[in-house]
Design a protein around this motif. Sequence first.
Motif, short mmCIF file in Angstrom:
data_model
loop_
_atom_site.label_atom_id
_atom_site.label_comp_id
_atom_site.label_asym_id
_atom_site.label_seq_id
_atom_site.Cartn_x
_atom_site.Cartn_y
_atom_site.Cartn_z
N LEU A 209 -7.14 -9.72 1.95
CA LEU A 209 -6.87 -8.31 1.62
C LEU A 209 -7.74 -8.06 0.24
CD1 LEU A 209 -6.58 -5.83 1.48
CD2 LEU A 209 -4.15 -6.19 0.79
N PHE A 210 -8.87 -7.86 0.41
CA PHE A 210 -9.50 -7.67 -0.88
C PHE A 210 -9.09 -6.13 -1.65
CE2 PHE A 210 -12.15 -9.75 1.67
CZ PHE A 210 -13.07 -10.90 0.74
N LEU A 211 -8.26 -6.11 -2.87
CA LEU A 211 -8.06 -5.44 -3.17
C LEU A 211 -9.06 -5.30 -5.17
CD1 LEU A 211 -4.57 -6.33 -3.45
CD2 LEU A 211 -5.51 -4.03 -2.35
N MET A 212 -9.40 -3.76 -5.85
CA MET A 212 -9.55 -3.84 -6.43
C MET A 212 -8.31 -3.57 -8.21
SD MET A 212 -12.89 -3.85 -5.44
CE MET A 212 -13.71 -3.36 -6.69
N TYR A 213 -8.95 -3.80 -8.69
CA TYR A 213 -7.92 -3.89 -9.96
C TYR A 213 -8.11 -2.49 -10.90
CZ TYR A 213 -6.87 -4.10 -14.96
OH TYR A 213 -6.12 -4.71 -16.48
N GLU A 214 -9.49 -2.05 -10.46
CA GLU A 214 -8.90 -0.53 -10.90
C GLU A 214 -8.58 0.97 -9.81
OE1 GLU A 214 -12.43 -2.73 -12.99
OE2 GLU A 214 -11.70 -2.73 -10.41
N ASP A 215 -8.78 0.25 -8.88
CA ASP A 215 -7.49 1.02 -7.34
C ASP A 215 -6.27 0.59 -8.46
OD1 ASP A 215 -10.02 1.40 -6.11
OD2 ASP A 215 -9.90 0.60 -5.04
N MET A 216 -5.77 -0.65 -8.73
CA MET A 216 -4.35 -0.68 -9.04
C MET A 216 -3.84 -0.04 -10.02
SD MET A 216 -4.66 -4.69 -8.17
CE MET A 216 -3.01 -4.88 -9.06
N LYS A 217 -4.93 0.48 -11.28
CA LYS A 217 -4.92 0.92 -12.13
C LYS A 217 -4.85 2.59 -11.91
CE LYS A 217 -4.83 0.77 -15.87
NZ LYS A 217 -3.75 -0.32 -17.08
N ASP B 28 -3.62 3.71 -9.02
CA ASP B 28 -2.62 4.84 -7.83
C ASP B 28 -2.14 3.11 -7.88
OD1 ASP B 28 -1.07 5.47 -5.47
OD2 ASP B 28 -3.18 6.59 -4.71
N LEU B 29 -0.91 2.98 -8.56
CA LEU B 29 -0.57 1.30 -8.12
C LEU B 29 0.47 1.80 -6.74
CD1 LEU B 29 -0.17 -1.72 -9.00
CD2 LEU B 29 1.70 -0.33 -10.46
N LYS B 30 0.84 2.53 -5.69
CA LYS B 30 1.71 3.05 -5.63
C LYS B 30 0.80 2.56 -4.43
CE LYS B 30 4.77 6.24 -3.32
NZ LYS B 30 5.86 7.01 -2.92
N SER B 31 -0.26 3.09 -3.88
CA SER B 31 -1.25 2.68 -2.98
C SER B 31 -1.89 1.30 -2.15
CB SER B 31 -2.46 3.77 -2.82
OG SER B 31 -2.11 5.49 -2.92
N THR B 32 -1.56 0.46 -3.57
CA THR B 32 -2.02 -1.06 -3.40
C THR B 32 -0.69 -2.05 -2.85
OG1 THR B 32 -3.38 -0.57 -5.82
CG2 THR B 32 -2.57 -2.62 -4.56
N VAL B 33 0.67 -1.41 -3.50
CA VAL B 33 1.34 -2.18 -3.49
C VAL B 33 1.63 -1.28 -1.98
CG1 VAL B 33 3.93 -1.84 -3.34
CG2 VAL B 33 2.57 -1.92 -6.06
N LEU B 34 1.77 -0.38 -1.32
CA LEU B 34 2.49 -0.10 -0.22
C LEU B 34 0.87 -0.60 1.26
CD1 LEU B 34 2.24 3.98 -0.23
CD2 LEU B 34 3.96 2.02 0.76
N LYS B 35 -0.72 -1.12 0.23
CA LYS B 35 -1.64 -1.70 0.89
C LYS B 35 -0.69 -2.91 1.34
CE LYS B 35 -5.45 0.35 -0.36
NZ LYS B 35 -7.05 0.49 -0.86
N ILE B 36 -0.98 -3.49 -0.10
CA ILE B 36 -0.29 -4.82 0.13
C ILE B 36 1.06 -5.71 0.91
CG2 ILE B 36 0.91 -7.33 -1.30
CD1 ILE B 36 -0.45 -6.29 -3.73
N CYS B 37 2.25 -4.69 1.33
CA CYS B 37 3.37 -4.51 2.36
C CYS B 37 2.67 -4.76 3.21
CB CYS B 37 3.86 -2.91 1.56
SG CYS B 37 4.92 -3.63 0.53
N ASP B 38 2.15 -3.84 3.85
CA ASP B 38 1.01 -3.60 4.90
C ASP B 38 0.75 -4.76 6.01
OD1 ASP B 38 0.45 -2.09 7.81
OD2 ASP B 38 -1.84 -2.62 7.33
N PHE B 39 0.10 -5.74 4.71
CA PHE B 39 -0.96 -7.01 4.64
C PHE B 39 -0.29 -8.03 5.11
CE2 PHE B 39 -3.18 -10.85 3.01
CZ PHE B 39 -4.31 -10.49 3.97
N LEU B 40 0.97 -7.91 4.35
CA LEU B 40 1.79 -8.81 4.26
C LEU B 40 3.14 -8.43 5.51
CD1 LEU B 40 2.82 -10.12 0.68
CD2 LEU B 40 1.15 -11.02 2.07
N GLY B 41 3.20 -7.41 6.26
CA GLY B 41 4.50 -7.21 7.23
C GLY B 41 5.70 -7.58 6.78
N LYS B 42 5.49 -6.28 4.95
CA LYS B 42 6.75 -6.20 4.67
C LYS B 42 7.02 -4.85 4.70
CE LYS B 42 6.87 -10.15 3.44
NZ LYS B 42 8.27 -11.46 3.50
N ARG B 43 8.51 -4.55 5.27
CA ARG B 43 8.88 -3.64 5.72
C ARG B 43 9.78 -2.39 4.70
NH1 ARG B 43 10.98 -3.14 10.15
NH2 ARG B 43 8.72 -2.51 11.36
#
Length: 256
Positions: free
Chosen positions: A146-154, A156-171
């Motif tokens: 999963l490729f993430l951009m530091y600037e995207d985290m700055k 919209d952090l919530k969107s990044t957290v959702l991406k990580i949860c989806d990638f890891l299969g965390k509900r």
Amino acid sequence: MESLDKYLVKYKGYYFMQNMVTPEYIDSLEDFEILDSDVFLVTFPKSGTVWTQNILSLIYHEGHRNGTEDMELGLKNGRGKVIYVARNPKDVLVSYYHFSKVSVLLEEVEDFEIIMEKFLAGKVMGNLWLDHIEGWYAQRENMNILFLMYEDMKKDLKSTVLKICDFLGKRLTEEEIDDVVDKASFGKMSVDRRTNYTTMPPDILDFSKGRFLRKGTVGDWKNIMTVAQNERFDSVFKERMEKLPFKFCWDIKDEL
């Protein structure tokens, strides 16, 4: 191991901190057993490693705390998952420059121009930024990345957290997601002794010269790089960067 100076050594083409690794340890990683459940966080130094690591810890904590079940995901063949965080290299350089003042294990170079030339030549911890990001992107078909951009985290952090949860299969519930976002904010992390590294001994980090979590902003390079230095940086990096499939944000103010 080949010593570059009293701070860095080179082994198998890669620069490491002196006294932090041994050839035997590095060689042993070739036979390291990787499980399907393993998650690897990969970044070039000063690209949001501690921040993303904290987000991951919070996500797993929320899941275990409330007994959240993981989703069954149909992932690519291969073991383990990799989260790669990229940051615009000018801010990486500036952050590395300031971190070298705090880190006792890195050479403190007062002249920014000197450390910039080392960075452009890849003679810093992590080697050449371009090689690092190109090398990992080249493995995208062979690994679960999963490729993430530091600037995207700055932005919209919530969107990044959702991406990580989806990638890891965390509900996680909406409330749990919001809790992760709140606790992972730079303001909260900067005063939390578990994440601001103020518990580290003085022979590793010298806090009389600065903070471990300094700013975490986007576009800080504009506060230190001269016009000539910026042009020099672009002359070395721009051509190869334009071939990368990532859109880099150079100033958060421009994006917002």
